[in-house]
Design a protein around this motif. Sequence first.
Motif, short mmCIF file in Angstrom:
data_model
loop_
_atom_site.label_atom_id
_atom_site.label_comp_id
_atom_site.label_asym_id
_atom_site.label_seq_id
_atom_site.Cartn_x
_atom_site.Cartn_y
_atom_site.Cartn_z
N ALA A 495 -30.34 -8.28 -32.10
CA ALA A 495 -30.38 -9.63 -31.45
C ALA A 495 -28.77 -10.00 -30.89
CB ALA A 495 -30.38 -10.94 -32.21
N THR A 496 -27.72 -8.80 -31.55
CA THR A 496 -26.72 -8.55 -31.42
C THR A 496 -26.32 -7.29 -30.22
OG1 THR A 496 -26.70 -6.48 -32.81
CG2 THR A 496 -25.71 -8.15 -33.29
N SER A 497 -27.39 -6.69 -29.89
CA SER A 497 -27.62 -5.35 -28.78
C SER A 497 -27.07 -6.86 -27.50
CB SER A 497 -28.77 -4.69 -28.41
OG SER A 497 -29.40 -6.20 -28.00
N PRO A 498 -26.46 -6.02 -26.35
CA PRO A 498 -26.18 -6.34 -24.90
C PRO A 498 -27.65 -6.92 -24.33
CG PRO A 498 -24.88 -4.71 -25.46
CD PRO A 498 -25.62 -4.87 -26.48
N GLN A 499 -28.58 -6.40 -24.53
CA GLN A 499 -29.92 -6.28 -23.76
C GLN A 499 -30.17 -7.80 -23.93
OE1 GLN A 499 -28.80 -3.92 -25.33
NE2 GLN A 499 -29.88 -1.99 -23.77
N VAL A 500 -30.15 -8.10 -25.87
CA VAL A 500 -30.58 -9.68 -26.18
C VAL A 500 -29.44 -10.29 -26.13
CG1 VAL A 500 -31.70 -10.16 -27.91
CG2 VAL A 500 -32.66 -8.12 -27.56
N ARG A 501 -28.33 -10.28 -26.58
CA ARG A 501 -27.46 -11.45 -26.04
C ARG A 501 -27.48 -12.48 -25.12
NH1 ARG A 501 -23.12 -8.42 -28.54
NH2 ARG A 501 -22.30 -8.04 -26.68
N ARG A 502 -27.37 -11.26 -24.32
CA ARG A 502 -27.23 -12.13 -22.78
C ARG A 502 -28.59 -13.37 -22.67
NH1 ARG A 502 -31.17 -10.97 -19.61
NH2 ARG A 502 -32.86 -9.23 -19.42
N LEU A 503 -29.48 -13.58 -23.31
CA LEU A 503 -30.20 -14.28 -22.98
C LEU A 503 -29.83 -15.22 -23.74
CD1 LEU A 503 -33.62 -11.84 -24.00
CD2 LEU A 503 -32.64 -12.16 -21.99
N VAL A 504 -28.80 -15.42 -24.39
CA VAL A 504 -28.26 -16.54 -25.47
C VAL A 504 -27.54 -17.23 -24.30
CG1 VAL A 504 -27.42 -17.44 -27.41
CG2 VAL A 504 -29.18 -16.13 -27.86
N VAL A 505 -27.46 -17.85 -23.72
CA VAL A 505 -26.60 -18.38 -22.30
C VAL A 505 -25.78 -20.13 -23.08
CG1 VAL A 505 -26.82 -19.03 -19.57
CG2 VAL A 505 -28.20 -17.46 -21.01
N HIS A 506 -26.76 -20.54 -23.72
CA HIS A 506 -26.45 -21.70 -23.77
C HIS A 506 -26.00 -22.14 -25.61
CE1 HIS A 506 -26.37 -23.13 -19.72
NE2 HIS A 506 -27.64 -22.76 -19.19
N PRO A 507 -25.38 -21.77 -26.07
CA PRO A 507 -25.92 -21.81 -27.43
C PRO A 507 -26.13 -22.56 -28.18
CG PRO A 507 -23.98 -20.05 -27.30
CD PRO A 507 -24.36 -20.57 -25.30
N GLU A 508 -25.17 -23.60 -27.70
CA GLU A 508 -24.97 -25.01 -27.39
C GLU A 508 -26.10 -25.55 -27.55
OE1 GLU A 508 -24.61 -25.09 -23.30
OE2 GLU A 508 -23.92 -24.04 -25.32
N GLY A 509 -27.07 -25.30 -27.47
CA GLY A 509 -28.49 -25.32 -26.68
C GLY A 509 -29.45 -25.45 -28.55
N LEU A 510 -29.06 -24.66 -29.50
CA LEU A 510 -29.58 -24.50 -30.78
C LEU A 510 -29.64 -26.17 -31.72
CD1 LEU A 510 -28.78 -21.60 -31.57
CD2 LEU A 510 -30.69 -21.81 -31.86
N THR A 511 -27.80 -27.19 -31.04
CA THR A 511 -27.78 -28.76 -32.12
C THR A 511 -28.13 -28.99 -30.84
OG1 THR A 511 -25.55 -27.69 -31.94
CG2 THR A 511 -27.10 -26.99 -34.05
N ALA A 512 -28.68 -28.92 -30.10
CA ALA A 512 -28.14 -30.07 -29.05
C ALA A 512 -29.15 -31.57 -28.96
CB ALA A 512 -28.41 -29.71 -26.71
N ARG A 513 -30.09 -31.18 -29.20
CA ARG A 513 -31.99 -32.08 -30.28
C ARG A 513 -31.56 -32.39 -31.28
NH1 ARG A 513 -30.84 -34.21 -24.98
NH2 ARG A 513 -31.41 -33.08 -23.07
N PRO A 514 -32.47 -33.52 -31.89
CA PRO A 514 -32.49 -33.84 -33.00
C PRO A 514 -33.31 -32.43 -33.69
CG PRO A 514 -32.97 -35.70 -32.28
CD PRO A 514 -31.75 -34.90 -30.93
N THR A 515 -33.87 -32.03 -34.31
CA THR A 515 -34.66 -31.30 -35.26
C THR A 515 -35.11 -32.07 -36.71
OG1 THR A 515 -33.53 -29.25 -34.40
CG2 THR A 515 -34.98 -29.46 -36.17
#
Length: 573
Positions: A495-515
């Motif tokens: 997950a920390t590689s640039p090829q995968v990290r670039r997929l997390v464009v909107h990190p705020e999305g993880l907590t943007a909705r009720p869970t």
Amino acid sequence: MNTSRGRGRTWRGAALAVLLASGALTAAAPDASGAGTRTETPVVSTHPADGVTESVVRVKVPLPASFGARPAACDWLSYLRYRSAGGPQVSADADRILMAQPGILEGAGAFDSVARQTVAKAAAEGRHIEFWALDRRSNCLEDRTGIASGDQHAAVDYYYRGGQVDGRTFGGFVGNDRLGWMAKLGIEQTVRDEYDLLVHELPDQGLRERKVLCGGHSLGGVITGYFAAADFDGDPATTADAGQNQCAGYFALDTTVSTSLADLSGSIPDDTDLPDIGLGYAAVQAGLDTGLLSRSLSAPVLLNPETMTLLAIAGMGAVADPDGEADLPAYLPSNVNIEATNRFLFSKDTAAFLTGSPGVKDFRLTNAAVLGALMDDNSVPLAFLQSSVGLFDGGPVTDKNFPAANGSSQPTQLFGVEYKAIPAQPHGPLYTWRDYDRVGDADDPGYRSADGTPFTGAGKEVTDIQELARSLAEQPLDFTEQYFPTKLVTDIQLATSPQVRRLVVHPEGLTARPTLTVLAGDGLLAGRVPADLHPVVAAGYQHLDVLTAAPVQNDGRPEPVSSSLTAFARSPH
């Protein structure tokens, strides 16, 4: 023999054969959403009437040309659609839609019980919701024809002896040399598949944001995390396409919504073909592209297509005749893979494993007991395959001290927390299965370990073995996943590689909705989830129980996972 019952089984077997065979699905009439791009076929089940309608939906979403050659079926996405029989026929008119990603080595069929219960409970409150159990694209490689026959012997002959079912011969389990297209099937394509399917089925983005709840089980929680943080149009400045704006809320079943495997560490057996992540992203990808690394996750014991097919075959026997004496262990062909699996799952100690004596063929078992031996948390020594369906009965049992001894060390995430038991008397009585709701009854022998510890108790048993058998044997999309993409796990581990990290464009999305986070009390994450997530804990549950538990528990209370999902779907978000 009850001839009417026999005719019923014959009819059900014929109906299932039509519905489960892949050719029948591709021949289903397309609906108005686009000629030749979508099919929906009703699913026939012996499940007791619950007011829930089930169908299998397939949508044509071709892979990019860069993936290379693959079977035509792999250009389609599939899911099981559960809805209220009294509700709207059009998904967009439902009050809420729950869309669930499966876990590691798991298919859409695993959600059958929790999906039915959630839809039925909402309908009892006057609300009509849908539950979509997603299947990963790689499940296109599975052939359910033998299972669809409804006949255990025919299924064994089909998959292992070259026998025919309805004039069809099994093409064989797919080897790594034929999986080149799966070398690119990682987290990016997995979340893209979810987005494309959702947009196809519900074109109105505003409706998706209001009505859809996104989630999953086990690895499905991590996939949901990547989905929530993703950007799907290539322009981060435009957010209507952002993953978080496709969902009104998130749900996590014995997992968390995240972009890390940390919570699930220890859940993957060490003998799978996962590469050494120290190689780095580029080296791993090169290994997958060339085939030097296995493109599907597998292990020599149980976790491979040849042996995972046995779970559905065992389920067939438990559906058709749970109390009848099983001949499946003796009828199976003898090869290194199946023999090693039998020894691993049915050896009381290291000596029995090494010698093969006594082995599973030396015991008399009912069909239900065979399935229980393969799936129960007091028998199978792999935590992520465990459910709490009861215990052996009908004769003396003893400690199963292989591959780990009972009480000898701290329980691990890999082996689970429960003491393991095994029949003690070969060539003796017919061992039956005491179902979850009969544990603790007056006639329960109350079997104990050699150190005096009870193997189980009523509070530890939550899943009906008949429901589990139906989910394994009757679903057109498999309970297990025979061809799990290795790249899906290695991507997340890197997950920390640039090829995968670039997929997390909107990190705020993880907590943007009720869970909603629901945990198995004895599952993989027990005691490891931060309190600020306010998880609902299902006491006594194992990892699979959050999907398979019975509607009414031993204490008489409703099943808590589906009750929590129903309440979450009711809230406004």
